[in-house]
Design a protein around this motif. Structure first.
Motif, PDB file in Angstrom:
ATOM      1  N   UNK A   1       0.681  -1.094   0.029  1.00 47.80           N
ATOM      2  CA  UNK A   1      -0.076  -0.226  -0.336  1.00 47.80           C
ATOM      3  C   UNK A   1       1.465   0.988   0.247  1.00 47.80           C
ATOM      4  N   UNK A   2       2.198   1.499   0.696  1.00 47.35           N
ATOM      5  CA  UNK A   2       3.024   2.022   1.104  1.00 47.35           C
ATOM      6  C   UNK A   2       3.544   2.155  -0.612  1.00 47.35           C
ATOM      7  N   UNK A   3       3.906   1.633  -1.178  1.00 49.29           N
ATOM      8  CA  UNK A   3       4.363   1.519  -2.420  1.00 49.29           C
ATOM      9  C   UNK A   3       3.184   2.251  -3.899  1.00 49.29           C
ATOM     10  N   UNK A   4       2.014   1.385  -3.271  1.00 45.74           N
ATOM     11  CA  UNK A   4       1.720   2.517  -4.663  1.00 45.74           C
ATOM     12  C   UNK A   4       0.655   3.733  -3.865  1.00 45.74           C
ATOM     13  N   UNK A   5       0.907   4.409  -2.894  1.00 48.00           N
ATOM     14  CA  UNK A   5       0.559   5.690  -2.582  1.00 48.00           C
ATOM     15  C   UNK A   5       1.457   6.384  -3.065  1.00 48.00           C
ATOM     16  N   UNK A   6       2.625   5.834  -2.779  1.00 51.07           N
ATOM     17  CA  UNK A   6       3.833   6.450  -3.150  1.00 51.07           C
ATOM     18  C   UNK A   6       4.692   6.844  -4.644  1.00 51.07           C
ATOM     19  N   UNK A   7       3.163   5.447  -5.492  1.00 55.01           N
ATOM     20  CA  UNK A   7       3.217   6.509  -6.871  1.00 55.01           C
ATOM     21  C   UNK A   7       2.270   7.182  -7.908  1.00 55.01           C
ATOM     22  N   UNK A   8       1.389   6.518  -6.850  1.00 53.41           N
ATOM     23  CA  UNK A   8       0.266   8.049  -6.780  1.00 53.41           C
ATOM     24  C   UNK A   8       0.468   9.034  -6.853  1.00 53.41           C
ATOM     25  N   UNK A   9       0.477   9.412  -6.042  1.00 57.72           N
ATOM     26  CA  UNK A   9       1.289  10.949  -5.308  1.00 57.72           C
ATOM     27  C   UNK A   9       2.515  10.972  -6.355  1.00 57.72           C
ATOM     28  N   UNK A  10       3.519  10.218  -6.771  1.00 58.81           N
ATOM     29  CA  UNK A  10       4.075  11.007  -7.624  1.00 58.81           C
ATOM     30  C   UNK A  10       3.912  11.376  -9.060  1.00 58.81           C
ATOM     31  N   UNK A  11       2.726  10.662  -9.257  1.00 58.78           N
ATOM     32  CA  UNK A  11       1.709  10.797 -11.186  1.00 58.78           C
ATOM     33  C   UNK A  11       1.147  12.028 -10.646  1.00 58.78           C
ATOM     34  N   UNK A  12       0.289  12.716  -9.560  1.00 58.65           N
ATOM     35  CA  UNK A  12      -0.419  13.688 -10.037  1.00 58.65           C
ATOM     36  C   UNK A  12      -0.119  14.870 -10.802  1.00 58.65           C
ATOM     37  N   UNK A  13      -0.791  15.800 -10.802  1.00 60.67           N
ATOM     38  CA  UNK A  13      -0.630  16.952 -11.099  1.00 60.67           C
ATOM     39  C   UNK A  13      -0.307  18.267  -9.973  1.00 60.67           C
ATOM     40  N   UNK A  14      -0.019  18.993 -10.518  1.00 64.91           N
ATOM     41  CA  UNK A  14       0.208  20.209  -9.648  1.00 64.91           C
ATOM     42  C   UNK A  14      -0.588  20.748  -9.398  1.00 64.91           C
ATOM     43  N   UNK A  15      -0.713  20.832  -8.394  1.00 59.96           N
ATOM     44  CA  UNK A  15      -2.196  22.697  -7.693  1.00 59.96           C
ATOM     45  C   UNK A  15      -1.257  22.671  -6.622  1.00 59.96           C
ATOM     46  N   UNK A  16      -2.571  23.727  -6.355  1.00 54.30           N
ATOM     47  CA  UNK A  16      -2.628  24.876  -5.308  1.00 54.30           C
ATOM     48  C   UNK A  16      -3.124  24.215  -3.642  1.00 54.30           C
ATOM     49  N   UNK A  17      -3.861  23.893  -3.907  1.00 48.14           N
ATOM     50  CA  UNK A  17      -4.521  22.661  -2.919  1.00 48.14           C
ATOM     51  C   UNK A  17      -5.784  21.219  -3.040  1.00 48.14           C
ATOM     52  N   UNK A  18      -5.000  20.706  -2.679  1.00 42.40           N
ATOM     53  CA  UNK A  18      -5.876  18.830  -3.134  1.00 42.40           C
ATOM     54  C   UNK A  18      -6.381  18.567  -1.537  1.00 42.40           C
ATOM     55  N   UNK A  19      -7.667  18.488  -1.863  1.00 39.36           N
ATOM     56  CA  UNK A  19      -9.186  18.030  -0.858  1.00 39.36           C
ATOM     57  C   UNK A  19      -9.142  16.726  -1.244  1.00 39.36           C
ATOM     58  N   UNK A  20      -9.443  15.717  -0.468  1.00 36.44           N
ATOM     59  CA  UNK A  20     -10.344  14.300  -0.662  1.00 36.44           C
ATOM     60  C   UNK A  20     -10.546  13.716   0.689  1.00 36.44           C
ATOM     61  N   UNK A  21     -12.254  13.326  -0.110  1.00 38.93           N
ATOM     62  CA  UNK A  21     -12.771  12.052   1.764  1.00 38.93           C
ATOM     63  C   UNK A  21     -12.328  10.479   0.993  1.00 38.93           C
ATOM     64  N   UNK A  22     -11.641   9.719   1.665  1.00 46.42           N
ATOM     65  CA  UNK A  22     -11.332   8.792   1.473  1.00 46.42           C
ATOM     66  C   UNK A  22     -12.258   7.564   1.648  1.00 46.42           C
TER      67      UNK A  22
END
Length: 325
Positions: free
Chosen positions: A88-109
């Protein structure tokens, strides 16, 4: 057609209704895409995001009427807890690395997503939030006995005054629901145009129900809008006419919604709420509290603007509970 970094794979990784591509097409047409990790033919991680811009700032925030839209992870046949958390840690880190640039990110899991440590290590603010859930709708007697006594009294009283009917009239339903927000001086967050797109998509898939409480004079006391997937029915929107609140119709409406949900699904999710008055009402139906996580990350400028907003709320004495909805 949704925006995409790549053609969609044949199988979609999803934890439920609100991550489905057709739902996202309804609530965020032409403005969502998905970040994926797929080392083989199957997706191991998927995170649908909705991008927007305002005043030159870039946002990744949840679309309307979508309570959960965080990452969905598949860790295969990892049996040991240590191995699953590592994946899970590896997958989350890969997802975060693929996010576009942003000024604010908010999400409900989704409540099933609990490994938030990689987000904390990445500088995210992690806040627990709550919904209420009935896990087993199979025994109506047990559900009735789980109601608080004042709710049972309201239901008995309302049965003498109104009839609960299913309807296809999304416009009338939203008109009644909007009255709840008008009573407290705010605009309904449920825009009719979006609700109509949701209704068209859900009607096509037979996964929604619109209920109204109507009296013998034809007056609509309250209305609910329910959606469902294979496992859970969700209370997406609801409200009542303030001038007819004493009839108890909304309590009866909620009880009927729970009863009818049991025909199609095993679970009922009230989709919130952390507002004290609403929480007290939901809790009275015998539901258990279930936690989920809100994740927020902001750039330097956005942090300054957000701090200014909080200061303005404090100075003006405006209600901070607006952020709890």
């Amino acid at each position: 057609m949704a925006l995409a970094e790549q053609s969609k794979p044949p199988r979609t990784l999803s934890y439920g209704l609100f991550q489905e591509p057709w739902w996202l097409d309804a609530v965020a047409p032409n403005s969502w895409r998905e970040i994926t990790v797929n080392p083989g033919e199957l997706i191991s991680a998927r995170w649908p995001i909705v991008e927007s811009r305002s005043a030159g700032l870039r946002f990744i925030i949840p679309p309307p009427l979508t309570p959960w839209l965080g990452p969905a992870l598949a860790t295969g046949d990892a049996v040991k807890v240590s191995r699953r958390l590592e994946l899970e840690k590896e997958l989350i880190e890969e997802l975060l690395g693929k996010l576009p640039k942003y000024d604010k990110l908010a999400v409900h899991c989704h409540a099933s997503f609990t490994n938030v440590l990689p987000f904390m290590w990445a500088g995210f603010q992690v806040t627990p939030r709550c919904t209420y859930v009935l896990d087993d709708l199979s025994d109506e007697t047990r559900l009735w006995n789980g109601l608080r006594e004042n709710i049972r009294r309201e239901i008995r009283k309302a049965r003498k005054q109104v009839e609960i009917v299913a309807t296809e009239d999304i416009v009338e339903s939203q008109r009644v629901i909007a009255k709840t927000f008008a009573r407290i001086g705010v605009q309904s967050p449920h825009k009719l145009e979006i609700m109509q797109r949701i209704d068209a998509a859900c009607s096509k898939r037979d996964c929604r129900e619109i209920l109204m409480a109507r009296d013998e004079k034809g007056r609509v006391h309250s209305s609910l809008y329910l959606v469902r997937d294979a496992h859970t029915t969700y209370y997406l929107a609801g409200g009542a006419d303030p001038q007819l609140r004493t009839s108890g119709a909304h309590s009866l409406m909620m009880w009927e919604a729970i009863r009818r949900a049991g025909v199609h699904t095993r679970r009922f999710d009230f989709v919130g709420s952390m507002l004290p008055n609403v929480e007290r009402f939901f809790r009275a139906f015998g539901a258990r509290q279930q936690s989920f996580y809100r994740l927020v990350s902001m750039g330097r400028l956005m942090k300054i603007l957000d701090a200014g907003y909080e200061l303005a709320l404090s100075v003006t004495g405006r209600d901070h509970t607006r952020r709890l909805r």
